[in-house]
Design a protein around this motif. Structure first.
Motif, PDB file in Angstrom:
ATOM      1  N   VAL A 123      25.462 -16.272 -18.916  1.00  0.00           N
ATOM      2  CA  VAL A 123      24.249 -15.547 -18.527  1.00  0.00           C
ATOM      3  C   VAL A 123      24.248 -14.109 -19.051  1.00  0.00           C
ATOM      4  O   VAL A 123      23.285 -13.698 -19.722  1.00  0.00           O
ATOM      5  N   PRO A 124      25.285 -13.303 -18.790  1.00  0.00           N
ATOM      6  CA  PRO A 124      25.195 -11.900 -19.247  1.00  0.00           C
ATOM      7  C   PRO A 124      25.057 -11.744 -20.763  1.00  0.00           C
ATOM      8  O   PRO A 124      24.152 -11.025 -21.220  1.00  0.00           O
ATOM      9  N   PRO A 125      25.905 -12.414 -21.592  1.00  0.00           N
ATOM     10  CA  PRO A 125      25.762 -12.169 -23.031  1.00  0.00           C
ATOM     11  C   PRO A 125      24.467 -12.718 -23.618  1.00  0.00           C
ATOM     12  O   PRO A 125      23.870 -12.078 -24.498  1.00  0.00           O
ATOM     13  N   VAL A 126      24.027 -13.874 -23.146  1.00  0.00           N
ATOM     14  CA  VAL A 126      22.762 -14.417 -23.662  1.00  0.00           C
ATOM     15  C   VAL A 126      21.601 -13.529 -23.229  1.00  0.00           C
ATOM     16  O   VAL A 126      20.690 -13.228 -24.013  1.00  0.00           O
ATOM     17  N   ALA A 127      21.617 -13.101 -21.969  1.00  0.00           N
ATOM     18  CA  ALA A 127      20.550 -12.219 -21.478  1.00  0.00           C
ATOM     19  C   ALA A 127      20.528 -10.907 -22.257  1.00  0.00           C
ATOM     20  O   ALA A 127      19.449 -10.407 -22.619  1.00  0.00           O
ATOM     21  N   ASP A 128      21.699 -10.351 -22.531  1.00  0.00           N
ATOM     22  CA  ASP A 128      21.766  -9.099 -23.287  1.00  0.00           C
ATOM     23  C   ASP A 128      21.189  -9.272 -24.689  1.00  0.00           C
ATOM     24  O   ASP A 128      20.448  -8.411 -25.187  1.00  0.00           O
ATOM     25  N   TRP A 129      21.546 -10.400 -25.348  1.00  0.00           N
ATOM     26  CA  TRP A 129      21.042 -10.607 -26.705  1.00  0.00           C
ATOM     27  C   TRP A 129      19.529 -10.798 -26.706  1.00  0.00           C
ATOM     28  O   TRP A 129      18.821 -10.222 -27.535  1.00  0.00           O
ATOM     29  N   LEU A 130      19.030 -11.602 -25.763  1.00  0.00           N
ATOM     30  CA  LEU A 130      17.593 -11.826 -25.706  1.00  0.00           C
ATOM     31  C   LEU A 130      16.850 -10.521 -25.439  1.00  0.00           C
ATOM     32  O   LEU A 130      15.814 -10.243 -26.044  1.00  0.00           O
ATOM     33  N   GLU A 131      17.389  -9.712 -24.542  1.00  0.00           N
ATOM     34  CA  GLU A 131      16.733  -8.427 -24.237  1.00  0.00           C
ATOM     35  C   GLU A 131      16.731  -7.524 -25.461  1.00  0.00           C
ATOM     36  O   GLU A 131      15.707  -6.891 -25.784  1.00  0.00           O
ATOM     37  N   SER A 132      17.861  -7.472 -26.180  1.00  0.00           N
ATOM     38  CA  SER A 132      17.930  -6.597 -27.360  1.00  0.00           C
ATOM     39  C   SER A 132      17.003  -7.082 -28.464  1.00  0.00           C
ATOM     40  O   SER A 132      16.527  -6.291 -29.280  1.00  0.00           O
ATOM     41  N   ALA A 133      16.729  -8.396 -28.493  1.00  0.00           N
ATOM     42  CA  ALA A 133      15.853  -8.961 -29.514  1.00  0.00           C
ATOM     43  C   ALA A 133      14.387  -8.927 -29.106  1.00  0.00           C
ATOM     44  O   ALA A 133      13.516  -9.329 -29.884  1.00  0.00           O
ATOM     45  N   GLY A 134      14.100  -8.472 -27.868  1.00  0.00           N
ATOM     46  CA  GLY A 134      12.721  -8.421 -27.405  1.00  0.00           C
ATOM     47  C   GLY A 134      12.258  -9.685 -26.726  1.00  0.00           C
ATOM     48  O   GLY A 134      11.054  -9.923 -26.617  1.00  0.00           O
ATOM     49  N   ASP A 135      13.194 -10.507 -26.233  1.00  0.00           N
ATOM     50  CA  ASP A 135      12.902 -11.771 -25.553  1.00  0.00           C
ATOM     51  C   ASP A 135      11.938 -12.651 -26.357  1.00  0.00           C
ATOM     52  O   ASP A 135      10.899 -13.078 -25.862  1.00  0.00           O
ATOM     53  N   PRO A 136      12.295 -12.953 -27.613  1.00  0.00           N
ATOM     54  CA  PRO A 136      11.408 -13.792 -28.425  1.00  0.00           C
ATOM     55  C   PRO A 136      11.573 -15.268 -28.072  1.00  0.00           C
ATOM     56  O   PRO A 136      12.579 -15.664 -27.459  1.00  0.00           O
ATOM     57  N   PRO A 137      10.621 -16.121 -28.450  1.00  0.00           N
ATOM     58  CA  PRO A 137      10.898 -17.559 -28.396  1.00  0.00           C
ATOM     59  C   PRO A 137      12.014 -17.884 -29.391  1.00  0.00           C
ATOM     60  O   PRO A 137      12.094 -17.278 -30.468  1.00  0.00           O
TER      61      PRO A 137
END
Length: 372
Positions: free
Chosen positions: A45-59
């Motif tokens: 959860v933390p690393p995936v959430a961090d990456w998605l947030e840094s990428a702008g939560d794209p599809p």
């Protein structure tokens, strides 16, 4: 825990991810992403959430990269699950877990034919909303075979649409334009199948200029990877993206327009076979298939792989030479003829059928027998 896609290696992330990483390092157009490598996943959860947030939560696209995928002798084409257009941490993590579990699916188990289950890595990369998508094969003679359809790629690779076909060779393009009746597109957080407007169904998906552009890109990929390649791609506003590249495990038949048989289609896999026709319209019909049967079906998506392990040949109503099922048929050394219109209603269940996969020809050679 997570590996940047550009840093993926075969030993940690599998050949699919490692190849995409190599292409990224060559500044080729690959959607960026991360890889969950082989081994215990731990708390994602933390690393995936961090990456998605840094990428702008794209599809994103969530795709397998198993240790047995994309090899020179076996592709495992379509045998593990992929998910497109996934958005949000919870949905992405659900897709990752499903992707990891798909190594135990019936189709993946049948494809391995008794071999041990491979280690599984998972790719999470930006989703590409394709206007047109497809597959292309580079060949040792310098030509490039391209198949394309409207929308996202699963319509083509799962054999649910008969694609346009282009052969780029010697500075020219030879094309066959198909009747592309449906497209798969992202609609918010999900995917939808749409009917293609009648005026667009027989419109070419690629101009000659775009076919040349894709062939040039394919040759660059083959040069970087050092061998002819099976490449999945997408176009967005005319810009090409590379989604996958792997060695060609079995060459498809050379396209031909000479069909001596009354029932004709697209050559999919070399060889000739004769056997009883078995009309299969969906999973409910799977138990009726016996060793040596000729499958007659609307299409064959990767879930039908167990049938290709026992069938003597396959005939479909839709699909192309570069679809996953055609690739698996070539690896299994059974003939396949694709895009035979109305095959499931024209060919009686139980009739003796001869299939010539190299010529794209299907002949009824005997009457239907009793039973089912």
């Amino acid at each position: 825990m997570l590996v940047p896609l550009a840093a993926a290696t075969v030993d940690r992330c599998g050949a699919k991810a490692a190849t995409l990483g190599m292409l990224l390092r060559q500044d080729l157009p690959v959607p960026d992403g991360i890889v969950i490598p082989f081994g215990p996943a731990g708390d994602l959860v933390p690393p995936v959430a961090d990456w998605l947030e840094s990428a702008g939560d794209p599809p994103v696209a969530v795709r397998s990269s198993a240790a047995n995928e994309d090899g020179a002798l076996a592709s495992a084409a379509g045998q593990h699950d992929s998910f497109l257009g996934v958005q949000g941490v919870a949905a992405v993590l659900d897709a990752v877990r499903a992707c990891l579990a798909s190594v135990w699916s019936a189709r993946a188990t049948a494809y391995r034919d008794g071999a041990e289950a491979p280690a599984m890595a998972v790719i999470v990369q930006r989703h590409v909303d394709a206007d047109v998508a497809g597959v292309m094969f580079t060949r040792a003679d310098g030509s490039t075979l391209i198949e394309s359809s409207w929308g996202l790629g699963p319509s083509l690779v799962e054999g649910r649409v008969t694609p346009d076909s282009y052969v780029v060779a010697d500075g020219s393009v030879t094309r066959r334009i198909a009747d592309k009746r449906t497209s798969l597109d992202r609609n918010g957080p999900g995917l939808v199948v749409r009917r293609v407007p009648p005026a667009q169904r027989r419109t070419a998906t690629l101009s000659d200029a775009t076919a040349f552009q894709l062939a040039d890109l394919a040759r660059t990929v083959a040069a970087v990877l050092g061998a002819p390649q099976d490449i999945e791609w997408a176009l967005v506003d005319g810009v090409p993206w590379l989604l996958q590249a792997r060695p060609i495990t079995a060459e498809p038949p050379t396209p031909t327009t000479a069909h001596p048989a009354p029932l004709t289609g697209i050559p999919g896999s070399h060889g000739t076979a004769t056997g009883p026709a078995r009309v299969v319209r969906g999973p409910a019909d799977f138990p009726t298939v016996r060793p040596g049967d000729i499958l007659i079906c609307p299409h064959t998506d990767p879930a039908w792989t167990p049938l290709l392990s026992i069938a003597a040949g396959v005939v479909t109503e839709t699909g192309g030479t570069l679809s996953h099922a055609a690739i698996v048929a070539r690896e299994k050394h059974i003939p396949a003829v694709l895009a035979v219109e109305a095959a499931t209603t024209t060919i009686p269940n139980g009739a003796t059928v001869t299939v010539n996969g190299a010529k794209g020809a299907v002949q009824l050679t005997g009457c239907a027998r009793g039973g089912s």
